[in-house]
Design a protein around this motif. Structure first.
Motif, PDB file in Angstrom:
ATOM      1  N   SER B 150     -73.286  64.530 -38.959  1.00  0.00           N
ATOM      2  CA  SER B 150     -72.827  65.179 -37.729  1.00  0.00           C
ATOM      3  C   SER B 150     -72.831  66.692 -37.864  1.00  0.00           C
ATOM      4  CB  SER B 150     -71.401  64.735 -37.391  1.00  0.00           C
ATOM      5  OG  SER B 150     -71.376  63.371 -37.117  1.00  0.00           O
ATOM      6  N   LEU B 156     -83.077  70.765 -36.010  1.00  0.00           N
ATOM      7  CA  LEU B 156     -82.805  72.162 -35.659  1.00  0.00           C
ATOM      8  C   LEU B 156     -83.253  73.113 -36.765  1.00  0.00           C
ATOM      9  CD1 LEU B 156     -81.345  70.886 -33.293  1.00  0.00           C
ATOM     10  CD2 LEU B 156     -79.492  72.512 -33.618  1.00  0.00           C
ATOM     11  N   PHE B 164     -77.435  73.671 -38.805  1.00  0.00           N
ATOM     12  CA  PHE B 164     -76.293  72.922 -38.270  1.00  0.00           C
ATOM     13  C   PHE B 164     -76.608  72.255 -36.941  1.00  0.00           C
ATOM     14  CE2 PHE B 164     -74.934  77.050 -40.085  1.00  0.00           C
ATOM     15  CZ  PHE B 164     -74.498  76.590 -41.314  1.00  0.00           C
ATOM     16  N   THR B 165     -75.896  71.168 -36.671  1.00  0.00           N
ATOM     17  CA  THR B 165     -75.927  70.569 -35.335  1.00  0.00           C
ATOM     18  C   THR B 165     -75.113  71.452 -34.391  1.00  0.00           C
ATOM     19  OG1 THR B 165     -73.908  69.355 -35.801  1.00  0.00           O
ATOM     20  CG2 THR B 165     -75.974  68.201 -36.253  1.00  0.00           C
ATOM     21  N   ALA B 166     -75.159  71.118 -33.103  1.00  0.00           N
ATOM     22  CA  ALA B 166     -74.329  71.846 -32.135  1.00  0.00           C
ATOM     23  C   ALA B 166     -72.863  71.729 -32.542  1.00  0.00           C
ATOM     24  CB  ALA B 166     -74.553  71.272 -30.735  1.00  0.00           C
ATOM     25  N   GLN B 167     -72.481  70.527 -32.991  1.00  0.00           N
ATOM     26  CA  GLN B 167     -71.095  70.323 -33.411  1.00  0.00           C
ATOM     27  C   GLN B 167     -70.756  71.177 -34.634  1.00  0.00           C
ATOM     28  OE1 GLN B 167     -70.090  66.333 -34.674  1.00  0.00           O
ATOM     29  NE2 GLN B 167     -67.891  66.695 -34.437  1.00  0.00           N
ATOM     30  N   CYS B 169     -72.127  74.021 -35.464  1.00  0.00           N
ATOM     31  CA  CYS B 169     -71.985  75.414 -35.004  1.00  0.00           C
ATOM     32  C   CYS B 169     -70.607  75.643 -34.393  1.00  0.00           C
ATOM     33  CB  CYS B 169     -73.054  75.753 -33.967  1.00  0.00           C
ATOM     34  SG  CYS B 169     -74.712  75.850 -34.644  1.00  0.00           S
TER      35      CYS B 169
END
Lengths: 73, 545
Positions: B150, B156, B164-167, B169
């Motif tokens: 996660s 990306l 990193f994922t959006a989460q 970040c």
């Protein structure tokens, strides 16, 4: 599923609900730059398990383009 | 908000975008150029002049050309060498503490990847040990919370050099905000705990000590693990107290004898287990611990009890309690980070519980004796402590945190201390101990000798040691030292704040004469040859001092 995709894109871009729809082109939305596109890809994968191959992700130009990957899931 | 910059060798544009109020944040200018931005005195970063810099370092990118441990370690050494040479005295630095991408094949490389991460942490720990300016930026903790899948995104990374994922970040951005808050906020000191359905499941008065839920499996293990977290908090300087409506014998039976109880009687600095209202108990706890209620956090499973305390004592933090015990250990972890976490631990912090525990014994003792005999019997010893890199950390803490016994409330930072050193001010630090234990460095006096007359620029003392006439000894010591140095007069100031009322007449009581007085400042003077005799009970012949 399509509704969910639209909703996630809306939220990620920080828009009010229904600001974008299936026909929206990425180029029409000022805020929708390559960075936001990456965040949308990440949210779609995280929330819906929608995996879009890297090469295909580079060719997405509209909201509708995202729908193509639903069937492939 | 302080001005901050985030520097990285990966794309952190999204992290920047996720920060609120970006007018105080340096806009990223590409990545991988941290040191050049820092070294170039004409760079936009230099012009922006941040007071805090976060380093989000992708260690894999640093060591990408290293195919064995030695090469990787040398690349890491080089990075820290560059970092050291770029450090500015007036900037606080945060450095990420872990690897982001895992591409090494462990079986081939004998855990190369793991060892590289360890070496990074080792270098970072060395740096944070040796300077108060550098802090660990805890990314690993965030990864542990949500899991690597996660937190990191291959997609990306290859599309935009964002590991990193959006989460991921979002979590990093939140952590940056939290760490910025930690730089300025005053942490809480006391965790006041209820017992039934808080430290164990069920009501001991009804179920008996063996009927409660507290074990090493199923629901009982959640309470057991939550207690482990609380015990860790205590080890990190959080003072524990109990405020519970219970029969004391029922509760103590569990606390003393239950095989799965982690927290024992000696872990709590004060206990109120009775049928009084929790509000009354709370006031008594504040008195016994000699701490104000605004340093308290109260944990209780009963909404009515929480509401009562919130209403009566709005200064106490009363977080909501989880509706099921499933998240109890995580809940207590969050409590620590939200209310108690500090950027820096000193030896004094770790010893605080012991000290407050001993203070309880001092109160017991003081009930039977008059004040002077009480002080004599305490066998207080005071020694002057050398001013060096290690004591400097404590001096900064005293100057920045002390509110009550602080005559001028000048919040000097590391940069100010450098100036003070250059100007050859006299810095007096004092350590105190008594027969119950060592308090560590508890007071500081800074004398500005650059003016016509020497001036007590700052005089601070820990609230833990107030009320023992130690200030009389300290001022005597300082004045005698100044006399020996050939000074004949000394000036002093009192600058009132909402918090330092306890010392508003200190200099009057020490025999200083008022020279001028306004609502902003009172200025005093004393002729050092005509010092009054002051009372104190300090025995400096103790071996342990």
């Amino acid at each position: 599923m399509k509704e969910k995709i639209i909703q996630i894109i809306n939220v990620t871009l920080g828009f009010k609900p229904n600001t974008i729809n299936a026909a929206t082109q990425i180029s029409e939305i000022e805020n929708w730059d390559s960075l936001m596109q990456l965040m949308i890809l990440s949210e779609l994968k995280q929330q819906l398990g929608l995996t879009i191959p890297i090469e295909a992700a580079l060719e997405i130009e509209s909201v509708e383009d995202f729908f193509k990957f639903i069937d492939k899931e | 908000m302080k001005k901050l910059a985030i520097l990285s060798n990966v794309n952190i544009d999204m992290i920047y975008k996720l920060l609120p109020s970006r007018e105080n944040v340096f806009p990223p200018q590409g990545y991988g150029n941290a040191f050049s931005l820092m070294l170039d005195t004409n760079s936009d970063l230099a012009k922006f002049s941040p007071s805090v810099i976060f380093f989000i370092v992708d260690i894999s990118a640093l060591t990408e050309n290293s195919y064995n441990y030695e090469e990787a370690a040398s690349a890491i050494d080089e990075w820290f060498g560059h970092f050291r040479s770029c450090m500015q005295p007036d900037i606080q630095y945060f450095i990420s503490d872990t690897l982001f991408r895992t591409t090494a094949i462990e079986d081939i490389d004998e855990m190369l990847h793991y060892r590289i991460g360890q070496y990074w942490m080792h270098c970072l720990a060395q740096l944070t040990e040796n300077t108060t300016q550098v802090h660990r930026f805890p990314v690993q903790r965030l990864i542990d919370r949500v899991g690597t899948s996660s937190f990191f995104s291959e997609q990306l990374w290859y599309l935009g050099k964002i590991p990193f994922t959006a989460q991921g970040c979002k979590l990093i951005a939140e952590q940056i905000i939290l760490q910025m808050e930690l730089l300025i906020r005053v942490p809480k000191k006391v965790l006041v705990l209820d017992l039934d359905n808080t430290l164990w499941g069920g009501i001991v008065g009804e179920l008996g000590a063996l009927g409660i839920q507290l074990s090493n499996d199923k629901v009982g293990a959640l309470y057991h693990d939550a207690q482990k977290i609380i015990k860790q908090m205590q080890k990190h300087g959080v003072i524990l107290a109990i405020n519970s409506k219970n029969n004391i014998n029922d509760a103590l039976e569990v606390i003393r004898n239950h095989p799965h109880m982690v927290l024992r009687e000696e872990d709590f600095s004060a206990l109120r287990i009775n049928w009084q209202t929790k509000a009354d108990n709370m006031q008594e706890l504040a008195l016994e611990l000699n701490l104000s209620l605004d340093s308290f956090v109260f944990i209780d499973d009963m909404p009515t009890e929480r509401e009562a305390i919130r209403t009566l004592f709005p200064m106490i933090e009363v977080p909501d309690f989880p509706t099921t015990p499933d998240n109890l250990p995580v809940f207590f972890e969050d409590i620590y980070y939200r209310y108690f976490q500090k950027l820096r631990m000193t030896e004094e912090d770790a010893d605080k519980t012991k000290q407050y525990h001993e203070n309880g014994r001092r109160i017991q003792l003081s009930k039977k004796l008059d004040f002077n005999t009480f002080l004599q019997d305490l066998q207080i010893g005071i020694t002057r402590e050398a001013y060096n890199n290690s004591s400097k950390r404590r001096l900064l803490q005293l100057l920045q945190k002390t509110n009550q016994f602080n005559l001028t409330t000048r919040r000097y930072g590391e940069e100010d201390l450098s100036r003070i050193e250059q100007d050859n001010w006299l810095v007096y630090l004092f350590r105190a101990a008594d027969k119950f234990g060592d308090y560590g460095i508890i007071a500081a006096v800074l004398i500005d000798i650059t003016k016509h007359l020497p001036n007590i620029d700052s005089f601070v003392m820990s609230c833990r040691i107030m009320g023992k006439l130690i200030e009389n000894y300290i001022i005597d010591y300082v004045e005698c030292d100044l006399l020996k140095r050939g000074y004949y007069k000394l000036t002093a100031e009192y600058i009132p704040t909402s918090k330092n009322i306890p010392v508003h007449e200190l200099y009057d009581s020490l025999g200083y004469h008022k020279i001028s007085s306004s609502s902003e400042k009172v200025i005093y003077e004393i002729d050092l040859a005509l010092r009054p005799k002051r009372i104190y009970h300090v025995n400096n012949n103790l071996e342990r001092i």
